[in-house]
Enzyme design. Structure first.
Site, mmCIF file in Angstrom:
data_model
loop_
_atom_site.group_PDB
_atom_site.id
_atom_site.type_symbol
_atom_site.label_atom_id
_atom_site.label_comp_id
_atom_site.label_asym_id
_atom_site.label_seq_id
_atom_site.Cartn_x
_atom_site.Cartn_y
_atom_site.Cartn_z
ATOM 1 N N TYR A 123 -2.914 -9.640 -2.922
ATOM 2 C CA TYR A 123 -1.763 -8.855 -3.374
ATOM 3 C C TYR A 123 -2.143 -8.086 -4.636
ATOM 4 O O TYR A 123 -2.712 -8.663 -5.557
ATOM 5 C CB TYR A 123 -0.574 -9.772 -3.694
ATOM 6 C CG TYR A 123 0.457 -9.764 -2.598
ATOM 7 C CD1 TYR A 123 1.096 -8.580 -2.252
ATOM 8 C CD2 TYR A 123 0.804 -10.927 -1.913
ATOM 9 C CE1 TYR A 123 2.046 -8.550 -1.239
ATOM 10 C CE2 TYR A 123 1.755 -10.906 -0.903
ATOM 11 C CZ TYR A 123 2.373 -9.718 -0.573
ATOM 12 O OH TYR A 123 3.310 -9.684 0.418
ATOM 13 N N GLU B 219 0.060 -5.454 -6.332
ATOM 14 C CA GLU B 219 1.102 -4.514 -6.782
ATOM 15 C C GLU B 219 0.736 -3.920 -8.139
ATOM 16 O O GLU B 219 0.287 -4.645 -9.032
ATOM 17 C CB GLU B 219 2.452 -5.219 -6.910
ATOM 18 C CG GLU B 219 3.095 -5.547 -5.592
ATOM 19 C CD GLU B 219 2.840 -6.980 -5.187
ATOM 20 O OE1 GLU B 219 1.763 -7.514 -5.518
ATOM 21 O OE2 GLU B 219 3.728 -7.547 -4.527
ATOM 22 N N ARG C 160 -6.786 3.854 9.180
ATOM 23 C CA ARG C 160 -5.378 4.265 9.221
ATOM 24 C C ARG C 160 -4.801 4.118 7.820
ATOM 25 O O ARG C 160 -4.960 3.078 7.181
ATOM 26 C CB ARG C 160 -4.577 3.387 10.180
ATOM 27 C CG ARG C 160 -5.106 3.335 11.581
ATOM 28 C CD ARG C 160 -4.055 2.944 12.575
ATOM 29 N NE ARG C 160 -3.242 4.103 12.883
ATOM 30 C CZ ARG C 160 -3.648 5.113 13.668
ATOM 31 N NH1 ARG C 160 -4.836 5.097 14.234
ATOM 32 N NH2 ARG C 160 -2.869 6.139 13.894
#
Ligand code: DSN
Length: 414
Positions: free
Chosen positions: A51, A53, A231
């Protein structure tokens, strides 16, 4: 894939099937490509566990010494490739990138002047079925009979509608846009300029088409089309909008970025900086031109008067009396993958329109050139003309597989 093979034979088998499908099929969907094995390796790394953020140097969770490395590399490489002032590489894909960009600079109800979907625009440029169209007020401009954008009419619309944003970009339009004109019109009415370069990002990076980045306030893109990355999406903008864009991406719209994708984006952007990518981008344009010329010889009507980029939009119903859906199905049967597509002001329905969109980025990555494109155009014509003759279609399919085998992809994947 020895662990996958042992632990989950069902998924393993599906992956093998997809590898074979990609190896033996002729991929002519204009928005698809084949990433390098290095990009695939980066996608499959332990960065998927993390993670992150926030942004490099200012994250909400600890343990970011390596995520910061890959995200910074992706940002710096993008700046260098496109001459961008600020870059955000976290958007998960193109549609989120567009929503983030709108929300960064617009208030709900604000007006956006965007290109009509059937004239080559994109769903996320204000089609009524999308969330963006529920939040913002989209007014759509179109192409004229010659297939060009009528900039005089666009200017008149802008003066009448007074939009907060003028949006350029497309998913099926094949001509070069006049970037300066968009800039001039926007300046006249005090609108922000945004362009979605998802389809042509690789052609811009490879310097095969002009770069819009100096002319637009905000530029959104995907990374998986002509740019030949994983992608994902990216937003490039002027410094003035940097803080608003970053805040709109996180915490405004997304949570933790997909750092394995960010690492793979960095790898693909590194590839795009190499001289060989320029050769690739130029060959894409050459291949598309040959496709246009050959299909015209076979009597196909090419929309917008031809192509300046990597794809052609063909009116198969108007040319051969075969609908887009029937043509897509016939081509599927010979191992050539395209998508049915609306043509400007299409009298037919979206699920069975008049056109097909055909693009050459993927076959160019395989190494196919003018000679192979001529063969492909011949097969496309034969398959559409014989769309109800399975015997003929089977014969062509064999020839298509034969050519694909001469241009292998992913030799080391098992
Ligand atoms: N799906 C992509 C395309 O085919 O153009 C864009 O959304």
């Amino acid at each position: 894939m020895k662990n996958l093979k042992k632990q989950d034979p069902q998924v393993y088998k599906a992956v093998l099937g997809e590898i074979k499908r990609q190896q033996e099929g002729m991929e002519l969907i204009a928005s698809e490509n084949y990433v390098s094995e290095a990009v695939l390796e980066a996608l499959g790394t332990v960065f998927t566990n993390k993670y992150s953020e926030g942004y490099p140097g200012r994250r909400y969770y600890g343990g970011q010494e390596y995520t910061d490395v890959v995200e910074t590399l992706a940002i710096e490489r993008t700046k260098k490739l496109f001459g961008a002032e600020h870059v955000n590489v976290q958007p998960l894909s193109g549609a989120p990138a567009n929503m983030i960009a709108y929300s960064a600079v617009l208030k709900p109800g604000d007006k956006v002047l965007g290109m009509d979907l059937s004239h080559g625009g994109h769903l996320t440029h204000g089609h009524p079925v999308t969330l963006s169209a529920k939040v913002y007020n989209f007014v759509r401009y179109k192409t004229d009979a010659s297939g060009k954008i009528d900039y005089k009419q666009l200017e008149e619309m802008a003066i009448k509608e007074k939009p907060q944003m003028i949006l350029a970009g497309f998913s099926a339009y094949t001509r070069q846009l006049d970037y300066k004109k968009f800039q001039q019109i926007a300046k006249k009415v005090g609108a922000i300029t945004m362009i979605d370069i998802a389809h042509i990002a690789g052609l811009i990076a490879g310097q095969a088409v002009p770069n819009p980045v100096p002319y637009f306030d905000i530029v959104t893109t995907t990374t998986h089309k002509t740019l030949r990355g994983p992608r994902g999406g990216m937003i490039l903008c002027k410094k003035k909008y940097a803080e608003a864009i970053d805040k709109a991406a996180f915490p405004g719209f997304q949570g933790g970025p997909h750092m394995n994708n960010v690492a793979a984006k960095a790898v693909a952007l590194g590839e795009a900086l190499k001289p060989s990518f320029k050769t690739y981008a130029k060959q894409v344009i050459k291949n598309a031109k040959v496709l246009e010329v050959e299909l015209m010889k076979y009597g196909f009507k090419i929309m917008f008067g031809g192509t300046d980029n990597h794809m052609v939009l063909v009116d198969v119903f108007g040319s051969k009396g075969v609908s887009g859906k029937e043509a897509e199905k016939a081509l599927d049967k010979i191992g050539i993958t395209v998508n049915k597509n609306m043509i400007p002001d299409d009298p037919r329905k979206p699920m069975d329109p008049s056109g097909v969109r055909i693009g050459v980025p993927a076959i160019t990555t395989r190494g196919m050139k003018e000679k192979e494109v001529k063969m492909i155009a011949n097969w496309i014509n034969a398959a559409i003309e014989s769309h109800d003759n399975d015997k003929v279609l089977k014969e062509i399919h064999r020839a298509v597989i034969g050519l694909c085998k001469k241009f292998p992809i992913y030799k080391n994947l098992r």
